[in-house]
Enzyme design. Sequence first.
Site, PDB file in Angstrom:
ATOM      1  CB  CYS A 203       0.480  -7.057  -5.729  1.00 55.56           C
ATOM      2  SG  CYS A 203       0.872  -8.130  -4.398  1.00 55.56           S
TER       3      CYS A 203
ATOM      4  N   GLY B 146       1.898   4.638   3.157  1.00 52.60           N
ATOM      5  CA  GLY B 146       2.553   3.191   2.537  1.00 52.60           C
ATOM      6  C   GLY B 146       4.239   4.093   1.758  1.00 52.60           C
TER       7      GLY B 146
ATOM      8  N   GLY C 140       0.397   8.150   0.869  1.00 50.43           N
ATOM      9  CA  GLY C 140      -0.421   8.273   2.194  1.00 50.43           C
ATOM     10  C   GLY C 140       0.813   7.177   3.009  1.00 50.43           C
TER      11      GLY C 140
ATOM     12  CG  ASN D 230       0.398   1.476   4.942  1.00 48.08           C
ATOM     13  OD1 ASN D 230       0.256   1.631   5.368  1.00 48.08           O
ATOM     14  ND2 ASN D 230       0.028   1.594   3.280  1.00 48.08           N
TER      15      ASN D 230
ATOM     16  CB  VAL E 268      -2.836   9.745   9.447  1.00 52.37           C
ATOM     17  CG1 VAL E 268      -1.421  10.194   9.127  1.00 52.37           C
ATOM     18  CG2 VAL E 268      -2.053   8.110  10.821  1.00 52.37           C
TER      19      VAL E 268
ATOM     20  CE1 TYR F   9      -8.810   0.961   9.036  1.00 52.99           C
ATOM     21  CE2 TYR F   9      -9.177   1.741  11.052  1.00 52.99           C
ATOM     22  CZ  TYR F   9      -8.925   1.048  10.574  1.00 52.99           C
ATOM     23  OH  TYR F   9      -8.055   2.017  10.291  1.00 52.99           O
TER      24      TYR F   9
ATOM     25  CB  SER G 191      -5.327   1.496  14.288  1.00 50.13           C
ATOM     26  OG  SER G 191      -6.810   2.676  14.349  1.00 50.13           O
TER      27      SER G 191
ATOM     28  CG  ASP H 159      -0.618   1.212  -4.275  1.00 50.47           C
ATOM     29  OD1 ASP H 159      -0.622   1.304  -2.888  1.00 50.47           O
ATOM     30  OD2 ASP H 159      -2.215   1.487  -4.536  1.00 50.47           O
TER      31      ASP H 159
ATOM     32  N   GLY I 130       0.805  -1.208   0.122  1.00 50.09           N
ATOM     33  CA  GLY I 130      -0.021   0.223  -0.774  1.00 50.09           C
ATOM     34  C   GLY I 130       0.394   0.812  -0.243  1.00 50.09           C
TER      35      GLY I 130
END
Length: 256
Positions: free
Chosen positions: A63, A18, A16, A91, A186, A151, A138, A36, A12
């Site tokens: 990927c 990653g 951001g 990530n 973030v 999540y 997180s 990504d 990722g």
Amino acid sequence: MILKNSVGLVTGASRGLGKAFAEALLKKEAKVVICDINHEEGAITKAEFDEKYGPSQTTFVTCDVTSPSQLKDLFSQTVQKYGKLDILCNNAGINNENIWEKTISVNLVALIQANYLALEHMRCDRGGQGGSIVNVASLSSFQIAAHAPVYTATKHGVLGFTRSLAEASKLGNYGIRINALCPGFVNTSILETLDQEEILGMFYQFKDMAKHWINLFGVLEPSVVGDAFIQLVEDDSLNGAAMKITSSKGIQFENF
């Protein structure tokens, strides 16, 4: 851990957090495979890094981490290109309560699969050179969140898996340190999903809970979290650690 000339893999990584993790490694003169699902964004990021750090320092691989075959190929390409793998940063993540099965697949199932693939290449007890894995969890790994229960469940799962695998690594002499990075809010695209009904679904009515947490903890810039990531990778004393980082309180380690 000395990062110069090490080889890192970041999922990722086109934008951001990653992208920030990849750049933090590049600043330490590591070589980095950026992965990504978004080929277009990944190519742009690769070109940006080429200009700043040189084309030989990075490789971009498209990927879908939820595809076991693509994920396996990603690791094979990394080792084929650079001869080894020293650092894995898991990530890749999404927040979508409406498509909750995909949220679990990306945030937890793919992360577990990536850890196991990394073990195949890195375990000292099976011919590898050891290294460091950072699983991006997180602050939601410790909180309840009515607006995002799935999540939150995935991030609780990431933390539990990370701590358990870290213990297995210690007991089995894998030579791999496995830690969890647990940032608060973030300034990335995921932050935007907290106010979107098509993402939160039936839990949209509880969106003000997210705004309460934002007011309490503040919003971090990705580069700040990138610096914290480097601390986890470089500090050889850390294994099974959960590093929390927020704008209001900085870096704290959870005591279990």
